[in-house]
Design an enzyme around this catalytic site. Structure first.
Site, short mmCIF file in Angstrom:
data_model
loop_
_atom_site.label_atom_id
_atom_site.label_comp_id
_atom_site.label_asym_id
_atom_site.label_seq_id
_atom_site.Cartn_x
_atom_site.Cartn_y
_atom_site.Cartn_z
N SER A 81 10.47 2.79 16.56
CA SER A 81 10.67 1.71 15.60
C SER A 81 10.24 2.12 14.21
O SER A 81 10.84 3.00 13.63
CB SER A 81 10.03 0.39 16.03
N HIS A 86 3.32 -1.50 1.96
CA HIS A 86 3.65 -1.99 0.62
C HIS A 86 2.31 -2.16 -0.10
O HIS A 86 1.40 -2.78 0.45
CB HIS A 86 4.39 -3.32 0.68
N CYS A 101 8.07 0.03 20.08
CA CYS A 101 8.66 -0.21 21.40
C CYS A 101 8.51 1.09 22.17
O CYS A 101 8.43 2.16 21.58
CB CYS A 101 10.12 -0.65 21.30
#
Length: 144
Positions: A81, A86, A101
């Protein structure tokens, strides 16, 4: 938006589609971080790469963007994934998303490494357990 209880959600799947595979989505907020580290695009790419490997993930690509006058967004695209960050150096704050996952990943190790690397004096961690139906789970690629 309608909210369902877990028992309601489970009953909406047929017996063949019972929830069986578990994935995690970690939402990590880092406060009082080192502002220079939060504004260093190269450093952030390196720690995302290292965090991914510590979590037993396979890095497919790293992309990033440095904003003017400050701030960085960086994403590690994983076979399992992604991990994204940020940053808002002017507020000594960073938001991290670790979505996994696959049975072999340990996203908590990535989380701890990022907390330490950015010298976060405070943090908030929320873990969302994701349980796709077994029909979807069978399609999830497991990295060997």
């Amino acid at each position: 938006m309608e909210v369902y209880k877990k028992s309601q959600m489970l009953s909406s799947f047929s017996n063949e589609q019972k929830l069986s595979h578990q994935s995690k989505h970690l939402l990590l907020e880092l406060y009082k971080c080192d502002c220079e580290k939060l504004n260093d695009e190269s450093f952030l790419r390196c720690i995302l790469n290292r965090a991914s490997k510590l979590a037993n993930a396979t890095v497919l690509n790293l992309i990033s963007n440095k904003f003017e006058p400050q701030g960085v967004t960086a994403i590690a695209l994983l076979a399992e994934s992604h991990i994204s960050i940020h940053t808002w150096p002017e507020s000594n704050y960073s938001a991290v998303d670790i979505f996994t996952c696959g049975k072999n990943m340990i996203p908590e190790l990535a989380s701890q490494y990022l907390i330490e690397s950015l010298i976060a004096k405070e943090h908030s961690l929320r873990v969302i357990e994701r349980n796709p139906p077994s029909v979807v789970s069978k399609q999830i690629r497991m990295v060997v």
